[in-house]
Design a protein around this motif. Structure first.
Motif, short mmCIF file in Angstrom:
data_model
loop_
_atom_site.label_atom_id
_atom_site.label_comp_id
_atom_site.label_asym_id
_atom_site.label_seq_id
_atom_site.Cartn_x
_atom_site.Cartn_y
_atom_site.Cartn_z
N ARG A 250 -1.52 10.48 1.33
CA ARG A 250 -2.30 11.68 1.00
C ARG A 250 -1.45 12.91 1.31
NH1 ARG A 250 -7.93 13.13 -0.04
NH2 ARG A 250 -8.74 11.33 -1.17
N GLU A 290 2.17 -4.62 -0.37
CA GLU A 290 1.15 -4.34 -1.38
C GLU A 290 1.35 -3.01 -2.09
OE1 GLU A 290 -2.84 -4.92 -0.13
OE2 GLU A 290 -2.51 -6.99 0.48
N GLN A 292 1.10 0.24 -3.89
CA GLN A 292 0.00 1.02 -4.47
C GLN A 292 -1.33 0.30 -4.33
OE1 GLN A 292 0.31 4.20 -5.64
NE2 GLN A 292 -1.93 4.15 -5.68
N GLN A 293 -1.29 -1.01 -4.32
CA GLN A 293 -2.54 -1.77 -4.17
C GLN A 293 -3.21 -1.45 -2.83
OE1 GLN A 293 -2.06 -5.98 -4.83
NE2 GLN A 293 -4.10 -6.49 -4.06
N ILE A 295 -2.81 1.41 -1.14
CA ILE A 295 -3.30 2.79 -1.23
C ILE A 295 -4.60 2.83 -2.02
CG2 ILE A 295 -2.75 5.10 -2.11
CD1 ILE A 295 0.19 4.45 -1.65
N ASP A 296 -4.69 2.06 -3.09
CA ASP A 296 -5.92 2.01 -3.87
C ASP A 296 -7.08 1.46 -3.05
OD1 ASP A 296 -4.49 2.98 -6.02
OD2 ASP A 296 -4.24 1.02 -6.99
N ALA A 297 -6.78 0.46 -2.21
CA ALA A 297 -7.83 -0.12 -1.37
C ALA A 297 -8.34 0.91 -0.36
CB ALA A 297 -7.30 -1.35 -0.64
N GLU A 299 -8.28 4.21 -0.78
CA GLU A 299 -9.05 5.22 -1.51
C GLU A 299 -10.43 4.70 -1.87
OE1 GLU A 299 -8.45 8.39 -2.15
OE2 GLU A 299 -6.62 8.26 -0.97
N ALA A 300 -10.51 3.43 -2.25
CA ALA A 300 -11.83 2.86 -2.59
C ALA A 300 -12.72 2.82 -1.36
CB ALA A 300 -11.64 1.45 -3.17
N GLN A 303 -13.83 6.42 -0.56
CA GLN A 303 -14.89 6.90 -1.45
C GLN A 303 -16.22 6.26 -1.09
OE1 GLN A 303 -14.63 9.41 -3.58
NE2 GLN A 303 -12.50 9.59 -2.87
#
Length: 597
Positions: A250, A290, A292-293, A295-297, A299-300, A303
């Motif tokens: 971030r 992992e 980006q995977q 980072i996506d986890a 962020e999910a 949220q």
């Protein structure tokens, strides 16, 4: 510094009483050693090479004169081996030395009655009997100190750069955020048993003085175009056998979302981190594998926390103000002890140059006392010195001191007019060496003298280098250098981030040392955080001081003008330094062969 509340005092006292009950049950045989293990680790009690080691937390490095006096009492009254244990330990050290002749021990080994300052602003004791652990914890609790979560697979002691709240280049004082995070993370039920230990560092200044790139989570304070405060979040840094620099996940996280976002990061790690192999369990391995995977986890999860759970850990302005009010500037009065003190000469001027820094308040300075002394291990302070430090803090710094990442102690509230008197007092204690940031201001872990994990001893090497470079003219000519030393791959001495790093390794049951060059912790002098590169094969203990001298001789021959060591290294590359190191080894070997003929 932080003003402890009644709740804080009651909390640490109850925790100490709880541990006393656990320890007494173990002594009665109601708990096995295996059952006691997680309980003592959660409170900072290890079993090391010869005796228990107690690790005491000093959150964000701030320590009061009353706390220093308590540490002095513990060092004096409890940090004592039995004669039988000391004799056994000394015999073991003598055997190690006999197996590797050629290196003169410059410091007395196996000292006791000491506190040891660590790179993460903890204080460690190496000889306290486990049977006295509860009594020591209760004494610590009486001054709001403890060892909670200084060990175990939990969120460890939160660190900040030492100049937080007083730095001239400060963006925001991160101490209130660190304190909020400390309160939130202490005994957090969801994060009490993570896959592995978890370390967090804050930096609130333009210069990164907290080595944030090397932490599981590094938080760099920033302001956006609108002037709003937030944090750049780095995740997945760490040293050890797999050194990795943290990934920015971030660029700008609003400050009030700090806890919600960190909860998402740690939940993602807690869920996916490996538990089958402790060497691959740190979050750095997960982030690396992992990408980006991961980072996506995060962020999910974030949220979900914000949208579905209602962002339950949002920091309100009222809460930030409440905690920040505990970090008000103390009542400041000059010591006015300069009437008969007027230090002169180059030594004092060098001390002003190296050990004294600017301050955001006019007429004030921040002064670092050097704990890199001949005859002492880096970061060691005996009981009388700890007692004297408490007195200095009261006289010259409003009763406050700070432990630094470099294993020194800093006084943050010194009047410029009191510098002569403070210098004279520090000089009498042997703490006025003008070497801050220079070669002998080295970082070193306790190594094989105390640590059961170490492959080799750090302290004799540190002592030999310190003794060799006592000429201040030579030190100042060499200029700024970060020399970091670890006794094993766990990297407690941060060797990866040293301009010169020394790592103890084991070869056929003997102590050897790898040399790395070009590391950085991210400070302004060194540029972005980066791990050093190994120079050639490992060296014997007797060869290391000669190798360091050869490296420095090469630098002085290759530098341009006032170029620093790290800049010369990056300009000319590693090859000339590698050749010099190997030449020093061959010269040493030839000398030893000649002496044995």
């Amino acid at each position: 510094m932080y003003q402890y509340t009644d709740f804080d005092r009651q909390f640490v006292l109850l925790r100490a009483q709880q541990f006393r009950d656990q320890l007494e049950r173990w002594q009665r045989g109601e708990l096995t050693d295996e059952q006691l293990l997680p309980l003592r680790l959660q409170n900072g009690w290890y079993i090391q090479r010869y005796a228990p080691m107690a690790r005491i937390a000093v959150p964000y490095g701030e320590i009061s004169s009353a706390q220093l006096r308590m540490l002095a009492r513990i060092a004096r009254d409890y940090d004592k081996p039995t004669p039988e244990l000391l004799a056994h330990a000394q015999a073991t050290q003598d055997q190690l030395q006999a197996a590797q002749p050629g290196l003169t021990l410059a410091a007395a080994p196996l000292q006791y009655g000491y506190g040891h300052f660590t790179t993460r602003t903890n204080v460690q004791f190496n000889w306290i009997p486990i049977t006295q652990a509860a009594e020591v914890m209760e004494l610590l609790a009486s001054v709001c100190m403890h060892g909670i979560q200084t060990s175990g697979n939990a969120i460890r002691n939160i660190t900040c750069e030492a100049y937080a709240g007083i730095a001239e280049d400060e963006i925001v004082d991160t101490r209130p955020f660190a304190e909020i995070l400390r309160q939130w993370s202490t005994l957090h039920p969801e994060f009490a048993f993570l896959p592995r230990k978890f370390k967090i560092a804050f930096n609130g200044a333009h210069e990164d003085r907290a080595a944030t790139g090397w932490y599981d989570v590094g938080l760099q304070a920033v302001k956006n175009a609108a002037g709003e405060v937030g944090f750049t979040v780095k995740v997945g840094g760490g040293m050890g056998r797999t050194p990795i620099i943290g990934t920015v996940v971030r660029e700008f996280l609003p400050w009030h979302q700090l806890l919600n976002y960190l909860e998402a990061v740690i939940r993602a790690y807690n869920l996916a981190g490996r538990r089958d192999n402790k060497y691959k369990a740190r979050i750095k391995i997960l982030v690396k594998s992992e990408g980006q995977q991961f980072i996506d986890a995060v962020e999910a999860e974030y949220q979900s926390i914000v949208e579905q759970d209602g962002a339950p850990h949002t920091i309100t302005q009222a809460e930030l103000d409440r905690v920040a009010a505990s970090f008000v500037v103390p009542t400041l009065q000059p010591a006015n002890r300069t009437a008969n003190v007027n230090p002169q000469g180059q030594l004092y001027q060098r001390w002003l140059q190296q050990n004294v820094r600017g301050h955001r308040l006019a007429g004030m300075k921040a002064v670092t006392l050097s704990f890199k002394r001949v005859g002492f291990a880096p970061g060691d302070a005996d009981a009388s010195t700890l007692e004297a430090l408490a007195q200095l803090a009261e006289q010259f710094s409003a009763g406050e001191a700070r432990l630094t990442h470099e294993q020194n102690l800093m006084l943050p509230w010194v009047f410029e007019s009191d510098l002569p008197a403070l210098y004279e007092a520090a000089r009498q204690l042997g703490l006025a060496q003008p070497n801050i940031g220079l070669l002998t201001d080295m970082i070193a872990c306790p190594g094989g003298d105390f640590c059961a994990l170490a492959n080799a001893r750090s302290l004799p090497i540190a002592a030999a280098i310190t003794e060799r470079y006592q000429d201040l003219d030579e030190l100042f000519d060499i200029g700024p250098i970060d020399l970091h030393m670890s006794g094993c791959i766990n990297s407690c001495g941060h060797h990866h981030s040293g301009h010169i790093g020394i790592l103890g390794v084991d070869k056929d049951g003997k102590e050897w040392y790898q040399i790395t060059l070009g590391g950085s912790d991210g400070a302004q002098l060194s540029g972005p955080a980066i791990g050093g590169k190994v120079v050639g094969p490992s060296f014997s203990a007797a060869e290391v001081p000669d190798v360091i001298e050869a490296l420095l001789t090469t630098y002085r021959a290759q530098r341009h003008g006032g170029e620093f060591f790290i800049d010369t290294l990056r300009r000319v590359g590693h090859d000339p330094f590698k050749a010099a190191a190997n030449a020093a080894r061959h010269a040493r070997q030839a000398l030893e062969e000649a002496l044995t003929e």
